[in-house]
Each structure stands twice: as C-alpha cells, then as structure tokens.
Design a protein around this motif. Structure first.
Motif, PDB file in Angstrom:
ATOM      1  N   LYS A 105      -8.503 -26.152 -49.200  1.00  0.00           N
ATOM      2  CA  LYS A 105      -9.964 -26.251 -49.237  1.00  0.00           C
ATOM      3  C   LYS A 105     -10.548 -26.572 -47.868  1.00  0.00           C
ATOM      4  CE  LYS A 105     -10.280 -27.580 -54.100  1.00  0.00           C
ATOM      5  NZ  LYS A 105     -10.698 -28.633 -55.041  1.00  0.00           N
ATOM      6  N   MET A 106      -9.898 -27.463 -47.045  1.00  0.00           N
ATOM      7  CA  MET A 106     -10.369 -27.779 -45.688  1.00  0.00           C
ATOM      8  C   MET A 106     -10.351 -26.555 -44.801  1.00  0.00           C
ATOM      9  SD  MET A 106     -11.562 -30.028 -43.612  1.00  0.00           S
ATOM     10  CE  MET A 106     -11.231 -31.606 -44.408  1.00  0.00           C
ATOM     11  N   ASP A 107      -9.279 -25.761 -44.950  1.00  0.00           N
ATOM     12  CA  ASP A 107      -9.218 -24.525 -44.167  1.00  0.00           C
ATOM     13  C   ASP A 107     -10.347 -23.590 -44.554  1.00  0.00           C
ATOM     14  OD1 ASP A 107      -7.021 -25.419 -42.816  1.00  0.00           O
ATOM     15  OD2 ASP A 107      -5.568 -24.382 -44.149  1.00  0.00           O
ATOM     16  N   ASP A 108     -10.615 -23.540 -45.888  1.00  0.00           N
ATOM     17  CA  ASP A 108     -11.742 -22.708 -46.324  1.00  0.00           C
ATOM     18  C   ASP A 108     -13.059 -23.204 -45.728  1.00  0.00           C
ATOM     19  OD1 ASP A 108     -10.003 -21.190 -47.782  1.00  0.00           O
ATOM     20  OD2 ASP A 108     -10.386 -22.208 -49.711  1.00  0.00           O
ATOM     21  N   TYR A 109     -13.240 -24.575 -45.630  1.00  0.00           N
ATOM     22  CA  TYR A 109     -14.479 -25.154 -45.053  1.00  0.00           C
ATOM     23  C   TYR A 109     -14.603 -24.779 -43.583  1.00  0.00           C
ATOM     24  CZ  TYR A 109     -17.774 -28.689 -43.433  1.00  0.00           C
ATOM     25  OH  TYR A 109     -18.843 -29.316 -42.855  1.00  0.00           O
ATOM     26  N   LYS A 110     -13.501 -24.902 -42.827  1.00  0.00           N
ATOM     27  CA  LYS A 110     -13.538 -24.566 -41.409  1.00  0.00           C
ATOM     28  C   LYS A 110     -13.859 -23.103 -41.198  1.00  0.00           C
ATOM     29  CE  LYS A 110     -10.440 -28.151 -39.651  1.00  0.00           C
ATOM     30  NZ  LYS A 110      -9.180 -28.432 -38.938  1.00  0.00           N
ATOM     31  N   LYS A 111     -13.260 -22.250 -42.113  1.00  0.00           N
ATOM     32  CA  LYS A 111     -13.557 -20.825 -41.971  1.00  0.00           C
ATOM     33  C   LYS A 111     -15.021 -20.529 -42.233  1.00  0.00           C
ATOM     34  CE  LYS A 111      -8.897 -19.244 -43.230  1.00  0.00           C
ATOM     35  NZ  LYS A 111      -8.074 -18.522 -44.231  1.00  0.00           N
ATOM     36  N   PRO A 136     -13.042 -25.312 -33.880  1.00  0.00           N
ATOM     37  CA  PRO A 136     -13.668 -26.635 -33.913  1.00  0.00           C
ATOM     38  C   PRO A 136     -14.785 -26.765 -32.861  1.00  0.00           C
ATOM     39  CG  PRO A 136     -11.537 -26.749 -32.848  1.00  0.00           C
ATOM     40  CD  PRO A 136     -11.644 -25.372 -33.429  1.00  0.00           C
ATOM     41  N   ILE A 137     -15.791 -27.625 -33.153  1.00  0.00           N
ATOM     42  CA  ILE A 137     -16.905 -27.870 -32.206  1.00  0.00           C
ATOM     43  C   ILE A 137     -16.386 -28.681 -31.037  1.00  0.00           C
ATOM     44  CG2 ILE A 137     -19.145 -28.969 -31.924  1.00  0.00           C
ATOM     45  CD1 ILE A 137     -19.662 -28.442 -34.881  1.00  0.00           C
ATOM     46  N   ILE A 138     -16.807 -28.268 -29.825  1.00  0.00           N
ATOM     47  CA  ILE A 138     -16.407 -28.953 -28.595  1.00  0.00           C
ATOM     48  C   ILE A 138     -17.659 -29.512 -27.927  1.00  0.00           C
ATOM     49  CG2 ILE A 138     -15.381 -28.685 -26.309  1.00  0.00           C
ATOM     50  CD1 ILE A 138     -13.666 -26.438 -27.483  1.00  0.00           C
ATOM     51  N   TYR A 139     -17.639 -30.812 -27.587  1.00  0.00           N
ATOM     52  CA  TYR A 139     -18.766 -31.454 -26.912  1.00  0.00           C
ATOM     53  C   TYR A 139     -18.368 -31.792 -25.471  1.00  0.00           C
ATOM     54  CZ  TYR A 139     -20.771 -32.099 -31.549  1.00  0.00           C
ATOM     55  OH  TYR A 139     -21.288 -31.896 -32.801  1.00  0.00           O
ATOM     56  N   PRO A 140     -19.072 -31.234 -24.475  1.00  0.00           N
ATOM     57  CA  PRO A 140     -18.811 -31.642 -23.089  1.00  0.00           C
ATOM     58  C   PRO A 140     -19.171 -33.113 -22.895  1.00  0.00           C
ATOM     59  CG  PRO A 140     -20.112 -29.617 -23.178  1.00  0.00           C
ATOM     60  CD  PRO A 140     -20.093 -30.181 -24.562  1.00  0.00           C
ATOM     61  N   GLY A 141     -18.644 -33.693 -21.824  1.00  0.00           N
ATOM     62  CA  GLY A 141     -18.969 -35.082 -21.520  1.00  0.00           C
ATOM     63  C   GLY A 141     -20.455 -35.250 -21.224  1.00  0.00           C
ATOM     64  N   LYS A 142     -21.019 -36.329 -21.713  1.00  0.00           N
ATOM     65  CA  LYS A 142     -22.447 -36.563 -21.505  1.00  0.00           C
ATOM     66  C   LYS A 142     -22.696 -37.214 -20.136  1.00  0.00           C
ATOM     67  CE  LYS A 142     -22.457 -41.122 -23.654  1.00  0.00           C
ATOM     68  NZ  LYS A 142     -23.035 -41.981 -24.715  1.00  0.00           N
ATOM     69  N   LEU A 143     -23.966 -37.198 -19.722  1.00  0.00           N
ATOM     70  CA  LEU A 143     -24.356 -37.858 -18.479  1.00  0.00           C
ATOM     71  C   LEU A 143     -24.396 -39.365 -18.713  1.00  0.00           C
ATOM     72  CD1 LEU A 143     -25.332 -37.281 -15.549  1.00  0.00           C
ATOM     73  CD2 LEU A 143     -27.673 -37.355 -16.429  1.00  0.00           C
ATOM     74  N   ASP A 144     -23.710 -40.134 -17.854  1.00  0.00           N
ATOM     75  CA  ASP A 144     -23.616 -41.581 -18.008  1.00  0.00           C
ATOM     76  C   ASP A 144     -24.602 -42.298 -17.099  1.00  0.00           C
ATOM     77  OD1 ASP A 144     -21.544 -41.505 -19.885  1.00  0.00           O
ATOM     78  OD2 ASP A 144     -20.036 -41.329 -18.295  1.00  0.00           O
ATOM     79  N   SER A 145     -24.860 -43.573 -17.433  1.00  0.00           N
ATOM     80  CA  SER A 145     -25.662 -44.482 -16.586  1.00  0.00           C
ATOM     81  C   SER A 145     -27.007 -43.866 -16.198  1.00  0.00           C
ATOM     82  CB  SER A 145     -24.877 -44.871 -15.324  1.00  0.00           C
ATOM     83  OG  SER A 145     -23.624 -45.415 -15.649  1.00  0.00           O
ATOM     84  N   VAL A 146     -27.676 -43.273 -17.157  1.00  0.00           N
ATOM     85  CA  VAL A 146     -28.945 -42.585 -16.877  1.00  0.00           C
ATOM     86  C   VAL A 146     -30.053 -43.605 -16.641  1.00  0.00           C
ATOM     87  CG1 VAL A 146     -30.643 -40.956 -17.752  1.00  0.00           C
ATOM     88  CG2 VAL A 146     -28.217 -40.628 -18.257  1.00  0.00           C
TER      89      VAL A 146
END
Length: 415
Positions: free
Chosen positions: A24-30, A37-47
């Motif tokens: 079922k998880m594989d079906d959800y990902k599909k 999978p979603i990839i998030y770049p590093g955020k800007l720090d110490s803004v």
C-alpha cells in the motif's frame, strides 16, 4: 508440537500483513510521488532584515547544501519577489540583498532556496521595518539651550538634552569664522550635558545646522532634518557703539557735564548750569545722569548715538546697568529707533524699533548699589540699517529731593 505450529502460523500472518502494508505504501508513493521522494534544498540560515528608507537589506548564510544555485525573496503576500543567483564556494557563503521601493511600515518576507534540479526549500519567514516620509516628518532639529560668543572669541553652543533612544547620531554645523573662512563640522551626539566650542567665531554671525538620525541602531540609512539658522548671542557693542561706559564727558563743571561724541545731547537734556550742560555726571567714574533737584525738570530730554555702521538683519538686545529714584509722574525710556537721526520724543514713542520704561512710573530705589539693576529690551531688523540708541527722559522735580537716574554702561548684543 501444537504450540509450535501456532507460533509458525502467527508469524506467517504477520509477514503477510507487513507485505500488504508495504504494497500500500508503494501504491501511495506511485500516486503522490510519481518522480520519487520530495527533496528539500538547504534553507538560508541566520536571516536578518536591516531597516532603511523605502528599502531593507536582507542578509543570511548558506551553511550547507552545495547544490543551491539561487534564492527568491517574496513579500506583499507573495505578489512581489526578487530572485538572486548563488555561486557556492564550498564553505559558508553570505547572502546580501537590497530590496528597494517598499512602502513604509512593517513588512514580512519569505525566502526560499533552489538547487540545480529545481527543488525548493522550506520557507524562512522574517519581518522588518521600512521607514519613509512619515518617519521623516516626525524629526526635529536638536534644540539649542544657549549659544553665546565667549571672551576668547569662540562660540559656545549648549545643546538641549535628548533621550538616548531618540536616534540622534550627530549635528552638522556650518559657520563663518572671524576671518570669513567657511567651516562645516560634525558634532557627535551625546544625550545629555553636551557643549560645543566653535573657535574664532565671527561676532554677530549665525550657525546653520541640521541633525542626523537613525530610526534604529542597525538601520542602513541616515535621515536628516532641514538646515536651520540659529543666532549666536554676541556682544557687538565695541563694533557698533563707542563711549559706552564708563562714559566720557565733553563740557564739564566739576560734577555735571555733557557726554562726549558720538553721543548727541538735545537742548531739553541740558538741565544744569542754566541749560548749558546735562546728561553726564562724574558719579561712578562717568555715568549718564539726569537729576531734578532744585526744580530743574527734564521734558523730552534726549541723549543718543547712532551705530557706526548698519546693523545686519537679525535680532538685537539692548542692555544697560542703572539705578534710580523717580517721582510717580516721571519716566525714562531706553529707546532704539531706525536711522541715524535720533530717537523719538514721548508722543512718538510708538514709532521706535523697541524701548523699555526704566521705572514704570514707580519709585524703584535709592542710591545704594544694591538697587542697581540690569534692564533689557529687544528689537528686530528685517534688513541692514543704521540704528539710533539712547535715553528719553521726562523727569519732574518737586523740591529737594527730586528725581534722578544713573546709567553705568550700555551694551548691544546680536541674538
């Protein structure tokens, strides 16, 4: 044996359940992650946001994720944005972005980073103040408590105290010195007990100054008030008047006399020696003096002198040191009048530039030095002109004693 079979059967059921869940998880990902999978770049720090005039400065640090290639800043409910490219160096890199043309007030900003594959970071939100015309209109020049020329020729400026959190940075002063050299100097603000000395100040001159403000300590822009003229009180007696006390005599009979030039004495002021002298006494080392002992009244008696040159436009103070005793129906005025031809008589006193009744129709003292008093009045010139300054007396004499007054000196200040 029977219990062993039950355990094996239970494990078989659990394995089937796990395999079903994974399916079922594989079906959800599909379904929801067709590209993986979603990839998030590093955020800007110490803004941080630094306030400015209709703008802000945004800073931050890139401390991770070398694949970041740009970042975008959003504001105004994401209706406006700026995108900036990033070149990573392999270490910690700094973001520095000026955002212009912002409305005055509190602004909220959202920052997202992007990598070279188009992935977007989670947002970083920060708020900051923007300053503009409203803040500018609230600023006023720092006050001056006193500005006076000193005996060494310097001008001493005593500044009014301000609150430490008012944002005052400095005062910028322009002035002319005694040899007509122009100066432009900056005085760093101290909240209380601040004085400034301007050397070799030109007597009778003024200063022009403005005040610099920052709305907060980290603001990137400085705000200024308009330049404002301020007078420096200066004793200009020696420049425009002479024989100003102790007074020098012309004609003299041993005590009474007539004032020496440039003083002019009219006939009504000569109430001694059968109308030949008057207005001067040797008392106190040389004074302007009328006395009505022995029924010698003074009616519209005048002594005056004209300034040696036109006075510049501005505000002036006439000051004199005197003591007296007069009858209730007597008056003596110190008067300043336009032009070099004298001061008006009592009936025309309203035409004068300024005057003061020394006695206000009252008995104000005796001959003791303790009754001496410095009196002043002011006048203003809108354009340069010669001015006549002097005394107008209407003094009755009712037997012995009569009335009298004594002036020890006279001074002229430009204020």
């Amino acid at each position: 044996m029977k219990q062993h079979k039950i355990i094996i059967y239970s494990l078989f059921i659990l394995a089937a359940f796990v395999m079903s869940a994974c399916s079922k998880m594989d079906d959800y990902k599909k379904k929801y992650e067709p590209n993986g999978p979603i990839i998030y770049p590093g955020k800007l720090d110490s803004v941080q946001i630094f306030s400015g005039r209709s703008r802000v400065l945004l800073t931050g640090l890139f401390t991770s994720d070398p694949k970041i290639v740009k970042y975008r800043v959003y504001w105004n409910s994401k209706q406006d944005s700026i995108e900036t490219a990033v070149t990573r160096t392999g270490g910690v890199d700094t973001a520095k972005l000026y955002i212009p043309n912002l409305p005055e007030g509190v602004m909220s900003f959202e920052i997202r980073t992007y990598d070279n594959e188009g992935h977007i970071s989670i947002p970083v939100t920060v708020a900051g103040n923007v300053y503009g015309d409203l803040y500018q209109s609230s600023l006023i020049n720092r006050g001056i408590a006193k500005a006076e020329l000193q005996t060494d020729g310097s001008a001493l400026i005593n500044w009014a105290d301000v609150n430490a959190d008012d944002g005052v940075l400095y005062m910028q002063i322009k002035y002319t010195d005694a040899v007509n050299k122009q100066h432009d100097t900056v005085i760093t603000s101290v909240a209380t007990a601040l004085s400034t000395s301007l050397p070799k100040f030109k007597a009778g001159g003024t200063i022009s100054y403005r005040t610099a403000f920052k709305p907060n300590k980290t603001a990137i822009d400085t705000f200024y008030t308009d330049y404002q003229e301020h007078s420096v009180k200066a004793d200009v007696t020696s420049i425009y008047l002479s024989n100003a006390g102790p007074f020098q005599r012309d004609l003299f009979d041993g005590r009474w006399g007539t004032l020496a030039a440039p003083w002019v004495t009219n006939a009504a002021a000569k109430n001694k020696d059968n109308g030949t002298i008057g207005g001067y006494s040797s008392d106190g080392g040389g004074t302007i003096n009328w006395e009505t002992w022995n029924n010698t009244p003074v009616v519209n008696g005048i002594v005056y002198q004209a300034t040696s040159a036109p006075l510049p436009a501005g505000n002036y103070i006439v000051s004199f040191d005197a003591y007296s005793e007069v009858q209730s129906n007597s008056s003596v005025y110190c008067v300043a009048a336009a032009g070099g031809n004298g001061i008006p008589v009592l009936a025309n006193l309203s035409t004068a530039l300024g005057s003061i009744n020394m006695f206000n129709g009252a008995n104000v003292g005796g001959t003791s030095p303790n009754s001496r008093e410095v009196k002043t009045f002011t006048f203003t010139l809108s354009s340069p002109q010669v001015v006549s300054i002097g005394f107008l007396g209407n003094i009755v004499g009712n037997g012995n004693p009569g009335s009298y007054f004594t002036v020890f000196n006279i001074k002229l200040y430009k204020n």
